[in-house]
Design an enzyme around this catalytic site. Sequence first.
Site, PDB file in Angstrom:
ATOM      1  N   ASP A  69      34.667 118.300  29.699  1.00 51.85           N
ATOM      2  CA  ASP A  69      34.585 118.157  28.091  1.00 51.85           C
ATOM      3  C   ASP A  69      34.352 119.823  28.148  1.00 51.85           C
ATOM      4  OD1 ASP A  69      35.506 116.391  27.396  1.00 51.85           O
ATOM      5  OD2 ASP A  69      33.996 115.231  26.286  1.00 51.85           O
ATOM      6  N   HIS A  95      24.996 113.145  27.207  1.00 56.62           N
ATOM      7  CA  HIS A  95      25.399 114.038  27.921  1.00 56.62           C
ATOM      8  C   HIS A  95      24.873 115.639  27.728  1.00 56.62           C
ATOM      9  CE1 HIS A  95      28.097 110.848  27.363  1.00 56.62           C
ATOM     10  NE2 HIS A  95      29.291 110.593  27.348  1.00 56.62           N
ATOM     11  N   ARG A 111      24.747 112.572  31.881  1.00 57.44           N
ATOM     12  CA  ARG A 111      25.938 111.558  30.955  1.00 57.44           C
ATOM     13  C   ARG A 111      26.160 111.189  33.003  1.00 57.44           C
ATOM     14  NH1 ARG A 111      31.595 113.161  32.632  1.00 57.44           N
ATOM     15  NH2 ARG A 111      33.122 111.350  32.183  1.00 57.44           N
ATOM     16  N   GLU A 161      26.266 113.245  11.512  1.00 57.99           N
ATOM     17  CA  GLU A 161      25.036 113.664  12.973  1.00 57.99           C
ATOM     18  C   GLU A 161      24.189 113.733  11.091  1.00 57.99           C
ATOM     19  OE1 GLU A 161      27.661 114.720  13.489  1.00 57.99           O
ATOM     20  OE2 GLU A 161      28.254 113.750  15.308  1.00 57.99           O
ATOM     21  N   PHE A 199      25.510 117.148  19.508  1.00 60.51           N
ATOM     22  CA  PHE A 199      25.484 116.630  18.144  1.00 60.51           C
ATOM     23  C   PHE A 199      24.089 116.777  17.395  1.00 60.51           C
ATOM     24  CE2 PHE A 199      29.280 115.527  20.367  1.00 60.51           C
ATOM     25  CZ  PHE A 199      30.194 117.205  19.761  1.00 60.51           C
ATOM     26  N   ARG A 250      21.612 107.562  31.138  1.00 56.63           N
ATOM     27  CA  ARG A 250      22.179 107.151  29.930  1.00 56.63           C
ATOM     28  C   ARG A 250      22.328 105.173  29.758  1.00 56.63           C
ATOM     29  NH1 ARG A 250      28.034 107.628  28.942  1.00 56.63           N
ATOM     30  NH2 ARG A 250      29.288 108.014  31.577  1.00 56.63           N
ATOM     31  N   SER A 300      29.269 105.279  25.210  1.00 58.64           N
ATOM     32  CA  SER A 300      29.369 107.206  25.734  1.00 58.64           C
ATOM     33  C   SER A 300      27.822 106.998  25.618  1.00 58.64           C
ATOM     34  CB  SER A 300      29.782 108.364  24.877  1.00 58.64           C
ATOM     35  OG  SER A 300      31.046 107.959  25.062  1.00 58.64           O
TER      36      SER A 300
END
Lengths: 313, 279
Positions: free
Chosen positions: A115, A107, A165, A56, A81, A8, A35
Amino acid sequence: MAIMKATRDAYGETLVELGKENPHIVVLDADLSASTKTNGFAKAFPKRFVQMGIAEQDLMGTAAGLALAGKIPFASTFAMFATGRTYDQIRNSIAYAGVNVKIAATHAGVTVGEDGGSHQMIEDIALMRVIPGMTVIVPADFIEATAAVKAASAFEGPVYLRLGRGAWPVIFPENYNFQLGKAALVQDGDAATVIACGVMVGKAQEAAKLLADFGIKIRVLNMATIKPVDKEAILKAAKETGAIVTAEEHNVIGGLGSAVSEVLGEGWPVPFERVGIQDVFGRSGSPDELLEHFGLTAKTVADAVKRVIERKK
Amino acid sequence: MAGCKQHTPEALAEKAKVLRKHVISMLGEAGSGHPGGSLSAADIMAVLYWHELRLDVETPHWPGRDRFVLSKGHAAPILYACLAEKGYFPVEDLASLRKIDSHLQGHPDMRQTPGVEASTGSLGQGLSIANGMALAGKMDNADYRVYALLGDGELQEGMVWEAAMTSAHYSLDNLAAIVDYNRLQIDGTVQDVMGLKGVAERFRSFGWAVVEIDGHDITQILAALDLARGTKGRPTAVVAHTVKGKGVSFMEDQVGWHGQAPNAEQVQVALGELAGGKE
């Protein structure tokens, strides 16, 4: 110890670089720019950054509209998402229309970590792969992610980029020549082939080292482009090494393993196993604990290789 | 090429009648499709395509053109009728609607039909696409405008309200959303299926300029679009009250004519009514 960097971060840095070169590039995010790392672009080119808020579906539709008006939009949020919540928007407003939108999802997979399962997208490759005309890329390291973002930008048509991530080992040299739609030979061997993508390419390399200790020399292919998949490289590996194992941080259903098995089944069946998430949801834990928990390790890959080699006899 | 603003309201009403006849004929030929919501939008579409939209039929992808997005994609027949009458493709093509070798798909497909700006049909997505086009216009300091036509039933899709937030947040005064408020959807009246009171107030509370009109009164449609064009700093919603199936007596205000094609006899009756100028 290898240098550890996140794909990322490659995405965020490359966006800024591309933004300087190409005024048509615009970036959209859904309240996750810190993020997804699109915040660098947002800072450098505020007028070409579109904050969409936590919406989204609208993110994807708006990206489609921007592309239809001549922009090259990169739409970013977490993989969960970016593909789950927005399947219809991607399918109809983007892919069915053949619109030039780049969906850059970060992610992805279980390496999201703490998470937990609600945020660990393990079906995104499958969802994107079944959409006609969609290109699906899963970079294995920072270097490849940088090249893949540039390739996606230069490519005309919808692209799904799957980014992670966590910081993963840097595998490829600075001068690595990424080719869209082509598997990259990470190392050669003839006992069997491991075809991997994403974080599992590093694990496959480790597995190759483990196996080398037993005198087993395997081929490792990095299949960054899962669609269109490099059939030629798969069939060549099947013919030359006689056994194949796939490794991916994704459900074993619908992802890289499925893509490879489709090619093998139709073209050159050989002993074959899929290393991946065994059709279960993720859970909380550290990324390394989760990779261990779900069997996404060098040892799992090496064991699978031993089994397929055994079946060759 | 600017919109053909020399048309009188009477001429635009006549054009709407021509469009309605095409809709009936096309659906009769096709044997399936959506007459109700095509007919309810005919007057709005006539004003858009023969007064409001700045287009160049010879250069369909001219960057400076105004954009129209048919978010209620099932009303494709009325869009196709407009595009054919404008000259994007031969009028004879209309008879091929929904056929295997036709470029006229059941719902708009921009990859197949000249003049179609966005592929739609899965409800709720058109306003977001229109927003993207309008945002690009703002980024480029272009002066084109973007129009989206939405159904009232379509407003039940949550995504519409995500998009409505975006239009207002980015002050997209180069965009207008027109709601074809014909009060009916497949399973019954919109009010019965999923109550939708106060559409104008909803858009207003989201930060939009709002105008409510009779969607069959050409003068009111013209005035609403003028107002939208003159509104600065925010998008405009035109809530156009319409009659589903407008212009064909047996289809008017009938739920059953949402997605059913007329048979040969019904086509003749409908065309007769439209030719006779029956309101």
